[in-house]
Design a protein around this motif. Structure first.
Motif, mmCIF file in Angstrom:
data_model
loop_
_atom_site.group_PDB
_atom_site.id
_atom_site.type_symbol
_atom_site.label_atom_id
_atom_site.label_comp_id
_atom_site.label_asym_id
_atom_site.label_seq_id
_atom_site.Cartn_x
_atom_site.Cartn_y
_atom_site.Cartn_z
ATOM 1 N N GLY A 28 0.787 -1.224 0.000
ATOM 2 C CA GLY A 28 0.000 0.000 0.000
ATOM 3 C C GLY A 28 0.818 1.271 0.000
ATOM 4 N N ALA A 29 2.136 1.140 -0.155
ATOM 5 C CA ALA A 29 3.005 2.324 -0.118
ATOM 6 C C ALA A 29 2.896 3.176 -1.377
ATOM 7 N N GLY A 30 2.370 2.582 -2.465
ATOM 8 C CA GLY A 30 2.229 3.338 -3.710
ATOM 9 C C GLY A 30 3.223 2.959 -4.790
ATOM 10 N N LYS A 31 3.901 1.830 -4.617
ATOM 11 C CA LYS A 31 4.968 1.447 -5.549
ATOM 12 C C LYS A 31 4.435 1.164 -6.954
ATOM 13 N N THR A 32 3.379 0.365 -7.031
ATOM 14 C CA THR A 32 2.847 0.026 -8.353
ATOM 15 C C THR A 32 2.213 1.240 -9.014
ATOM 16 N N THR A 33 1.563 2.095 -8.234
ATOM 17 C CA THR A 33 1.027 3.339 -8.796
ATOM 18 C C THR A 33 2.159 4.185 -9.356
ATOM 19 N N CYS A 34 3.271 4.239 -8.644
ATOM 20 C CA CYS A 34 4.445 4.966 -9.135
ATOM 21 C C CYS A 34 4.917 4.386 -10.458
ATOM 22 N N PHE A 35 5.002 3.063 -10.546
ATOM 23 C CA PHE A 35 5.383 2.412 -11.805
ATOM 24 C C PHE A 35 4.429 2.800 -12.931
ATOM 25 N N ASN A 36 3.139 2.778 -12.631
ATOM 26 C CA ASN A 36 2.140 3.108 -13.646
ATOM 27 C C ASN A 36 2.255 4.559 -14.104
ATOM 28 N N LEU A 37 2.661 5.440 -13.215
ATOM 29 C CA LEU A 37 2.884 6.833 -13.586
ATOM 30 C C LEU A 37 4.132 6.970 -14.453
ATOM 31 N N LEU A 38 5.201 6.315 -14.065
ATOM 32 C CA LEU A 38 6.462 6.437 -14.792
ATOM 33 C C LEU A 38 6.365 5.881 -16.207
ATOM 34 N N THR A 39 5.523 4.862 -16.388
ATOM 35 C CA THR A 39 5.361 4.251 -17.714
ATOM 36 C C THR A 39 4.114 4.757 -18.429
ATOM 37 N N LYS A 40 3.442 5.726 -17.831
ATOM 38 C CA LYS A 40 2.310 6.441 -18.421
ATOM 39 C C LYS A 40 1.067 5.585 -18.619
ATOM 40 N N VAL A 66 12.885 3.900 -0.762
ATOM 41 C CA VAL A 66 11.869 3.334 0.126
ATOM 42 C C VAL A 66 10.664 4.263 0.162
ATOM 43 N N MET A 67 9.486 3.709 -0.182
ATOM 44 C CA MET A 67 8.250 4.487 -0.141
ATOM 45 C C MET A 67 7.409 4.106 1.076
ATOM 46 N N GLN A 68 6.682 5.087 1.577
ATOM 47 C CA GLN A 68 5.705 4.858 2.640
ATOM 48 C C GLN A 68 4.554 5.837 2.442
ATOM 49 N N ARG A 69 3.338 5.285 2.349
ATOM 50 C CA ARG A 69 2.122 6.103 2.218
ATOM 51 C C ARG A 69 2.231 7.108 1.074
ATOM 52 N N GLY A 70 2.796 6.657 -0.033
ATOM 53 C CA GLY A 70 2.843 7.476 -1.228
ATOM 54 C C GLY A 70 3.997 8.443 -1.320
#
Length: 254
Positions: free
Chosen positions: A41-53, A219-223
């Protein structure tokens, strides 16, 4: 000196009042294996989705080789050499190992994917496909249907298919998820091998994998970004240990 291949500045993504990524700053150095870690839930996959558009940011900027790609589409980013994998294994089960890799190579023919073409018309791609399979130690399995592969080998096949797109930056989302010890070792060694001459950004929960092959860790935590540095740096960071809690915290400091 390392230069930056991928940079995120103040990257934020809101979903109807929920902020999944908040003011994230990330610098990925060219030639590194860079891990993005954090609790569920830290936001890692969302970050990936943003970086790859696959997602558009609510605010913030993304740069590739110094050029602003914030407004680019996923296909445009892929054409610039940014290629990703997903958490769920994605191969064509009915096709052979060789045929799977060959699909990735078809863009080199300068035309659309030729699903309807005869096998003979695609033989020109076989030599390169076999080279890629050799890179991931699967050339002896070229004629095996992908459906018959064990899970770890399917992930290795995905890496070969990713390499067929000639990426300068590979983003791997949980490449060892759900694997037994032997498969984890196999895929870890493959990532290390194929990283030569390119950059890898990976989301990974297995700290043994991260500590053994990664040059830098974010390291991500809570976005938000909690810490960044080498494994030794982050494993001794009190905030990181607190964020991981229990078993995962012990694995960081072991």
């Amino acid at each position: 000196m390392h230069d930056t291949i991928l940079e995120a500045r103040n990257l934020t993504k809101d979903f109807r009042g929920f902020t999944a990524v908040s003011g994230l700053n990330l610098n990925v150095r060219r030639g590194d294996i860079h891990a993005l870690i954090g609790p569920n839930g830290a936001g890692k996959t969302t970050c990936f989705n943003l970086l790859t558009k696959f997602l558009s940011p609510t605010s913030g900027k993304i740069f590739l080789n110094g050029a602003d790609i914030t407004a680019a589409t996923a296909s445009q980013v892929a054409c610039k050499g940014v290629v990703r994998s997903f958490q769920i294994s994605a191969v064509f089960p009915e096709l052979t190992v060789l045929e799977n890799v060959r699909i990735g190579l078809q863009r080199n023919l300068g035309t659309s994917f030729h699903f309807w073409k005869s096998t003979s018309s695609l033989r020109v791609l076989n030599d390169r496909a076999m080279q890629l399979l050799a890179d991931v130690n699967m050339d002896t399995l070229a004629d095996v249907p992908a459906a018959d592969l064990p899970y770890g080998r399917k992930r290795a096949l995905e890496i070969a298919t990713t390499l067929s797109l000639e990426p300068q930056l590979m983003l791997l989302d949980e490449p060892t998820q759900g694997m037994g010890h032997e498969d984890v070792y196999l895929v870890t060694q493959l990532i290390k091998k194929v990283s030569s001459g390119r950059t890898v950004l990976m989301v990974e929960h297995n700290m043994g994998v991260v500590s053994s092959i990664c040059d830098r860790i974010s390291v991500m935590q809570r976005g938000s970004m909690l810490a960044e540095g080498t494994y030794d740096d982050v494993s001794r960071n009190a905030d990181v240990i607190s964020a991981y809690m229990g078993t995962e915290a012990r694995s960081l400091t072991a």
